[in-house]
Every structure is written in structure tokens, then in C-alpha cells.
Design an enzyme around this catalytic site. Structure first.
Site, PDB file in Angstrom:
ATOM      1  N   ASP A 247      38.481  22.496  52.653  1.00 22.04           N
ATOM      2  CA  ASP A 247      39.451  22.793  51.583  1.00 22.04           C
ATOM      3  C   ASP A 247      40.256  21.393  51.485  1.00 22.04           C
ATOM      4  OD1 ASP A 247      41.327  24.468  50.278  1.00 22.04           O
ATOM      5  OD2 ASP A 247      42.673  23.620  51.567  1.00 22.04           O
ATOM      6  N   GLU A 309      35.650  20.537  48.831  1.00 25.88           N
ATOM      7  CA  GLU A 309      36.742  20.723  47.373  1.00 25.88           C
ATOM      8  C   GLU A 309      36.756  19.374  46.914  1.00 25.88           C
ATOM      9  OE1 GLU A 309      40.080  23.333  46.073  1.00 25.88           O
ATOM     10  OE2 GLU A 309      40.484  22.491  47.983  1.00 25.88           O
TER      11      GLU A 309
END
Length: 594
Positions: A247, A309
Site C-alpha cells: 500500500d 500500489e
């Protein structure tokens, strides 16, 4: 609200016959992730088995058979660790446990066993940039300047409020300390509004948070932090996970000089100035961390994977995240340029799609691309790309691109059904903090996180509790798994057929890709080729009929009859010439040339 396609021809029997006829020896074994179809699950919204209105791990286990029948082979589970849920799991208070609202570690192990039985791999979300402010590491770090974890986060004394270089934005966040008025050291702002610095009286210092103030950034320049996070990776790899989706991974490091970010002009939904985040995003030090993480996952058997990401502007920037020609960093940085490009996100653009797909084959060279059209942070592609009239046809185009190019594919729960974004209409209904602080310009991300629609029954079969954590979207009576499985013309059937083609046909697994009709501004066409077989894809990305003339000679394929595999709004019938096709508005053709 029935949304079945008009004129769809789903030739499942033809497809099965073609696959059987053309089965052949598979080339040298690829890592599994090269051909993966990855399905993101937001655990709060997938399946509730205990009736509390909130999804849980057992809800994932209960639907593992559906995932297998759909044709996905990998699931990515958004954070299911203990968390105060300020950012719905992305504020982690314990990296090596399961949140009680989602179940227990025994439930996790049972889910993993079920996944193995259904030939599905499990990828976990790993939040490296920050922890929750309730994590024991931060509680210790914030307690004093002399504790063992004092340097585990990014701390700063601030600067005098009347200093010569203090800007108006900093002065808005004046904090009173024992040493007089001080302000944050620079103009860095949180991604969710306000200053990125928060004062802690116990330390008489500010800590940095790229996102919510309850998400303090870890200090990745501290070797002890590195070691602790690498130990977390090993903990879950030892439990059998196939890898991690990392993330917000470009934000791990910040400028050591704490220089002000340049202003871009204007303000955002929270009233903050728009900044170019050149000092808090994508700093070169992050690549050393990626190489170390890659070495860890490579030390485990089974081709474990790192997915990033990565919202990046171009293919050259993406190449750096693979590790350049060495390919020793992420195996799969997410290529968001088709799915979330702000310039083209509200309409299909054949030229833009063709440019990106060309760069993936040229600039990225031997790197494996990963395409994404939907996730938990953005309105669903149905709404972003749809025109309100041809939405079902457009959804089929997106699925076709996702599953028929050589790229690894990533989708999001409910996209296969045509679930829509249900943006709150009242501030009082908003659950997402960014929607609360940014209302009405920013309404948050609740709309794309509504419960999965399983049946036309109460709460769409998601839960027995009428008070689900977010309301079920109103379309569930017709847009649900049960109804669409029974409909041969549904979007779900379309996706299942594509996924079967992708996983079973050697051309789709191993064939090269050749773009066709490359000057056509309205129609995207390409061909997958393996030996003497080819599959041609042609997609009308306009609202008017298009006649397409395809020259197949570059692949040494002479014009001959083609067998349609998936057709909507196309003149191509069984055993017709694939070199000239008429496509209706947003029509799709996938055809085999045997």
C-alpha cells in the site's frame, strides 16, 4: 433494473470445442503471477457469517467456490489486521494478528486451506508507510524522546511561528509548546486534509503523517524499523500467503532537508493548497527497500510476489519500480494509466489505450504489466467510463481488455456483476473520514465499498442483519450473483467466459500481441498469435457504428474465416471473414482464426 446485453452471442460450446481441438504443449513454465487473474476483496463488504452486518474471513471462505467458478486464481484481501478502523484497516495496530471483527487466526488458517483446495492463492495487503497511532510502537515512541523506539517515526521540533520563512499555510497550524509558539517545519499536507504534522505534548514535537493524523509515518531510515517490517513479511510468508500488495509504497521516504513542496495553484476539497509532492513521494531510497523485500520473497518457494500500489505517469517511471533491466524489485507494479488516468477516466479513448498497450510491450520490455480498472479507492469503472446509455456494453469492453491482453489482470469484487458506485447524498450518511472533512466537494469512498450482491433476497444475501455497515446498493434485485449465473447474457457470464478463455487457451496464455489498425481513433483492435493460430479482438470505443478493416498479414495470417468466441454488437457471424467487421456502438468482437 435488468441490464442484459442486446445481441450478445456467448458461444461457450464453440469455445470449449476450440480449446479441446487446439490444446498443445505449454511453453517453458512461467511464474504463476504472469497469467494471474487477481480479485480484490474488501473484507468488510464481501460476506457476513455472524450477522453483525460486517463482512468477515469466514465470509470469504464461504464463497471460495464462487471465486473458483468465476475463474480467478488469486485473491488480494484488503487489511484484515487489528485496527481502530479510522481508515477502515489501513491504520494497523498489530501486523501479526487478525482483527476480532473479522475472526481469528484459526479462521485465517481455515480460509487459507479452503483457498488451496480451490486452487486460489492469497495475497495480503501490507501497509508499510505508516501504522495506527494506537500501535504499541507509536505509543512507546510518542511517550518521550529517550525511549527505545523514539526514532521509529518521523519527529521534528517545528520552527518559530514568527520565523522568516514561515508561510501562511504553516501559520494556520500554530501549536503552543513550552518553548513558545511553534509551527510545523514546512508546508507538507496530509493526503486527507490539513497539515501533515501533528503536535505531541509529551515529546514537545510534531510527528509526520502523509495520510490521516491517526496514521503516523514510520521512519524507514531507521534499520530497526526495516528489520521489524521484514519480520512481518516473513511471519505471513511462513503461513503460506502468496505475496503482498504494498500500500502507498512510493511514500516510504521524505526529504531529509524538509523542503517546502512547490505549489501547483488552486486548492483541494479540504481547502488546502495543491502541492507537487516531490519531497514526500517516490524518493530514490525506496528502491533499496524494494530490492531487500524482493530478496526475502525470492527466498521462499512458490514464486511469491510483490505487487505495488503505484500511480505513475508513464511507462519509463514504472520501469524503475521493476528494478530496471535487472527486474529485482516489484514483479507487478500496478499500471493505473488505463483505469485511472484523469484525462481519460470518463470515456474510452482508443488512441490512449493503444499508446499504453504499446508502451507495455516496448518500454517495459521483459517486465510483466498489471492492468487495473477498479479498486476500493475510486468510483467503480461502471460509473467512470459509462455514458448512461451504453454502460453494459462499455463494461464488456473493459473486461475484454483486462482479460485478453498479455498483462496480469486485477479486478475488484462486484465488477464482474456490474455493481455501481452509490455515493452518499447526505453528509450524515458518510462513513469515510475524507468524505466528512471534504464534503461536499469530496464525498469519500463509501460508494465503491458497498456490500457484495449475492442474491435478490434481503441485504442481497450479504448478511442476515438489516443494518449492514454500508447500505446495499438499490440495484441488487437484478444485479446479483444468483440472477446473473442463471442468465447466459449477463455481465457475469461474459466475465466467466473471458476468464475461461484466458486460463485455458494457449494463444491467450502464451501468444504474442500485435496491435492492428493503429491509426483508428475509434476502434481498438489487436491480435494474439501463437504458431498458426490467432485470436482477434476488436472494440468499438465510440457511440456510433464503425466498420473495421483489419490487415492480418503482419502476423503472416492470410484472410480467412473466423469463429466468433465472444460477440456483442458485431456483424461477425459464425465462419465469416474477420478482416472486415461492422461494430455497433461500443460493440465487441473476440474471434478465433484457426
Amino acid at each position: 433494473m435488468k441490464r442484459t446485453a442486446t445481441g450478445i452471442a456467448l458461444l461457450a460450446s464453440t469455445l470449449c470445442a476450440a480449446l479441446a481441438m487446439h490444446a498443445q504443449t505449454t511453453p517453458a513454465k512461467d511464474p504463476w503471477w504472469k497469467h494471474a487473474a487477481i480479485y480484490e476483496i474488501y473484507p468488510r463488504s464481501f460476506g457476513d457469517t455472524n450477522g453483525d452486518g460486517l463482512g468477515d474471513l469466514n465470509g470469504i471462505t464461504a464463497h471460495m467456490g464462487y471465486l473458483n467458478q468465476l475463474g480467478v486464481d488469486t485473491i488480494w484481501i484488503a487489511p484484515m489486521y487489528p485496527s481502530p478502523q479510522v481508515d477502515f484497516g489501513y491504520d494497523i495496530s498489530d501486523y501479526v494478528a487478525v482483527a476480532p471483527e473479522y475472526g481469528t487466526m484459526a479462521d485465517f488458517d481455515e480460509m487459507m486451506a479452503s483457498a488451496r483446495q480451490h486452487h486460489i492463492r492469497v495475497v495480503l495487503d501490507f501497509v508499510l508507510n505508516h501504522t495506527s497511532d494506537k500501535h504499541k510502537w507509536f505509543l512507546e515512541s510518542a511517550s518521550s524522546r529517550t525511549n527505545p523506539k523514539a526514532d521509529w517515526y518521523v519527529w521534528n521540533d517545528g520552527v518559530p511561528a514568527d520565523g522568516p520563512n514561515v508561510g501562511a499555510y504553516q501559520k494556520r497550524w500554530v501549536q503552543q509548546s513550552n518553548h513558545g509558539p511553534v509551527v510545523p517545519p514546512n508546508n507538507w499536507k496530509s493526503g486527507f486534509g490539513g497539515s501533515a504534522w501533528e503536535w505531541v505534548p509529551a515529546r514537545q514535537q510534531f510527528y509526520y503523517h502523509k495520510f490521516y493524523k491517526q496514521q503516523p509515518d514510520l521512519n524507514w531510515r531507521n534499520p530497526a524499523v526495516e528489520k521489524a517490517m521484514y519480520d512481518v513479511i516473513r511471519f505471513w510468508l511462513d503461513r503460506g500467503v502468496a505475496g503482498f500488495r504494498l500500500d502507498a509504497v512510493p511514500t516510504l521516504f521524505e526529504d531529509t532537508q524538509l523542503r517546502n513542496e512547490p505549489e501547483r495553484g488552486g486548492i483541494n476539497a479540504q481547502g488546502d493548497p495543491n502541492l507537487r509532492d516531490i519531497y514526500t513521494n517516490n524518493l530514490p531510497e525506496v528502491h533499496d527497500v524494494m530490492r531487500k523485500m524482493r530478496a526475502i520473497v525470492d527466498s521462499y518457494p512458490g514464486d511469491r510476489v510483490l505487487i505495488g500500489e503505484t500511480y505513475l505517469p508513464n511507462a519509463q517511471a514504472m520501469l524503475a519500480w521493476y528494478g530496471g533491466d535487472k527486474l529485482n524489485e516489484l514483479q507487478l507494479p500496478m499500471d493505473m494509466r488505463l483505469g485511472f488516468n484523469s484525462k481519460n477516466a470518463n470515456h474510452l479513448d482508443a488512441t490512449h489505450f493503444r499508446t499504453v498497450l504499446t508502451e507495455e510491450q516496448t518500454v517495459l520490455r521483459n517486465a510483466q504489466s498489471l492492468l487495473v480498472f477498479d479498486n476500493h479507492d475510486n468510483p467503480r469503472s461502471w460509473n467512470r467510463f459509462g455514458d448512461g446509455k451504453h454502460d453494459p456494453q462499455i463494461a464488456r469492453i473493459l473486461s475484454t481488455v483486462l482479460y485478453t491482453t498479455p498483462a496480469t489482470a486485477m479486478t475488484y469484487y462486484g465488477a464482474e456483476l456490474g455493481m455501481t458506485t452509490q455515493t452518499p447524498t447526505r453528509k450524515g450518511d458518510v462513513r469515510d473520514p475524507i468524505g466528512i472533512t471534504g464534503w461536499p466537494k469530496e464525498k469519500g469512498r463509501d460508494g465503491e465499498r458497498t456490500p457484495m450482491q449475492w442474491t435478490p433476497g434481503p441485504q442481497a444475501g450479504f448478511s442476515t442483519n438489516p443494518n449492514t455497515w454500508l447500505p446495499v446498493e438499490p440495484t441488487y434485485k437484478s444485479i446479483n450473483v444468483q440472477s446473473e449465473l442463471a442468465d447466459p447474457h449477463s455481465l457475469l457470464t461474459w466475465n466467466r467466459t473471458l476468464l475461461k478463455l484466458r486460463s485455458s487457451d494457449p494463444v491467450m496464455r502464451h501468444g504474442s500481441m500485435l496491435l492492428l489498425d493503429v491509426t483508428n481513433e475509434s476502434v481498438l483492435s489487436y491480435m494474439r498469435v501463437l504458431g498458426k493460430r490467432a485470436i482477434v479482438v476488436s472494440l468499438n470505443m465510440s457511440a456510433v457504428p464503425q466498420t473495421v478493416h483489419l490487415d492480418l498479414s503482419a502476423a503472416r495470417i492470410m484472410p480467412r474465416k473466423a469463429t466468433p468466441l465472444l460477440v456483442e454488437g458485431s456483424s461477425l457471424g459464425a465462419k465469416q471473414d474477420a478482416t472486415e467487421i461492422t461494430l455497433q456502438p461500443f460493440g465487441t468482437m473476440v474471434a478465433e482464426i484457426p
